[in-house]
Scaffold this motif. Sequence first.
Motif, PDB file in Angstrom:
ATOM      1  N   SER A  33       0.828  -1.209   0.000  1.00 43.89           N
ATOM      2  CA  SER A  33       0.000   0.000   0.000  1.00 43.89           C
ATOM      3  C   SER A  33       0.862   1.259   0.000  1.00 43.89           C
ATOM      4  O   SER A  33       1.734   1.432   0.856  1.00 43.89           O
ATOM      5  N   PRO A 108      -2.595  -3.559  -7.302  1.00 42.36           N
ATOM      6  CA  PRO A 108      -3.523  -4.151  -6.322  1.00 42.36           C
ATOM      7  C   PRO A 108      -2.840  -4.389  -4.986  1.00 42.36           C
ATOM      8  O   PRO A 108      -1.631  -4.646  -4.917  1.00 42.36           O
ATOM      9  N   THR A 110      -2.173  -6.368  -1.359  1.00 40.63           N
ATOM     10  CA  THR A 110      -2.175  -7.724  -0.807  1.00 40.63           C
ATOM     11  C   THR A 110      -2.308  -7.631   0.708  1.00 40.63           C
ATOM     12  O   THR A 110      -1.754  -6.720   1.327  1.00 40.63           O
ATOM     13  N   ALA A 182     -10.068   1.037  -1.472  1.00 45.95           N
ATOM     14  CA  ALA A 182      -9.408   0.228  -2.490  1.00 45.95           C
ATOM     15  C   ALA A 182      -9.864  -1.228  -2.415  1.00 45.95           C
ATOM     16  O   ALA A 182     -10.083  -1.889  -3.441  1.00 45.95           O
ATOM     17  N   GLU A 183     -10.052  -1.728  -1.198  1.00 46.54           N
ATOM     18  CA  GLU A 183     -10.485  -3.111  -1.018  1.00 46.54           C
ATOM     19  C   GLU A 183     -11.972  -3.270  -1.348  1.00 46.54           C
ATOM     20  O   GLU A 183     -12.374  -4.243  -2.004  1.00 46.54           O
ATOM     21  N   THR A 185     -13.947  -1.384  -3.305  1.00 46.38           N
ATOM     22  CA  THR A 185     -14.283  -1.129  -4.710  1.00 46.38           C
ATOM     23  C   THR A 185     -13.471  -1.987  -5.673  1.00 46.38           C
ATOM     24  O   THR A 185     -13.811  -2.081  -6.859  1.00 46.38           O
ATOM     25  N   GLY A 186     -12.366  -2.571  -5.163  1.00 46.30           N
ATOM     26  CA  GLY A 186     -11.487  -3.318  -6.051  1.00 46.30           C
ATOM     27  C   GLY A 186     -10.639  -2.420  -6.925  1.00 46.30           C
ATOM     28  O   GLY A 186      -9.986  -2.891  -7.866  1.00 46.30           O
ATOM     29  N   ASP A 187     -10.632  -1.115  -6.636  1.00 42.74           N
ATOM     30  CA  ASP A 187      -9.868  -0.149  -7.435  1.00 42.74           C
ATOM     31  C   ASP A 187      -8.717   0.403  -6.595  1.00 42.74           C
ATOM     32  O   ASP A 187      -8.939   1.208  -5.680  1.00 42.74           O
ATOM     33  N   PRO A 188      -7.458   0.015  -6.863  1.00 41.35           N
ATOM     34  CA  PRO A 188      -6.317   0.472  -6.053  1.00 41.35           C
ATOM     35  C   PRO A 188      -6.008   1.955  -6.194  1.00 41.35           C
ATOM     36  O   PRO A 188      -5.166   2.474  -5.458  1.00 41.35           O
TER      37      PRO A 188
END
Length: 304
Positions: A33, A108, A110, A182-183, A185-188
């Motif tokens: 991140s 993305p 982790t 980010a988590e 929406t799945g958008d980093p």
Amino acid sequence: MSAGGGTKAILAALGANAGIAVAKFVGFLFTGSSSMLAESVHSLADTSNQGLLLLGQRTSRRRATREHPFGFGRDRYFYSFIVALMLFTLGSAFALYEGIHKVEHPEPLTSPLVAVVILVVAICLEGYSFFTAMGESRKIKGDVSWWGFIRQSRTPELPVVLLEDTGALLGLVFALAGVGLAELTGDPVWDGIGTIAIGSLLGVIAIILIVEMKSLLIGEGATEQQLDTICTELAAGKVERVIHIRTQYLGPEELLVAAKLALAPNLTVAEVAQAIDDAEARVRAKVPIARLIYLEPDLDRQPA
């Protein structure tokens, strides 16, 4: 204010930030991140800053020398100014760079849960540091607002720690929001946006500190209340009025006072000397930090 309260707040911030910096960096290694990396650098900068504030307190206690006859009290202002510059360069500039990079090239995350846990723990630790600084500040803040205290305080450490901790707490919230969004929406990209928010916040705080510490470093005079008290105490006894007066803080706990006083006419030399001594004693009794007082006697030449 004695250095004790400021030192307690600095040590609380130092311990909290050192532990948080390590935890955040571990979190960055697990998650990748950019918000965590920016917060790691932020906490590392804050830890270094607290070390500089402690160094400034130590060096300011050196005895006056022939080359520096008024002592080294302004070392505390100098190191606080350096802290503001470090907050801007190491904290703000790095976070903005990293955030823009992540927005342009999102990656993305982790193990985001690791980041969330670390950030929540960091908020608790920063909260402890923040409330310690607030508790120490209340002892000297008086009735002024918190913003007024930051603007008017001649003691640099507590305003610096308060603003640092405020920035740290808000920065942690921004980092938590960035990682969470980010988590969810799945958008980093949200992680990068959170990092940019952290950098912008640190930049604003750094600029406020730079302006305030620069003013102290150049030299600020007594507060309006202190000046009124000093003039009132000087213009008593055989002193008819204060013709003019100049004051300047040589350090957070040492005020220089220089004034020309109109004395009653027909005084003997001994009476003039006693009037000056009495005026100094009255000022020191009401404003103890007025440690250096230079008074010049004169006749009152005001037109009748």
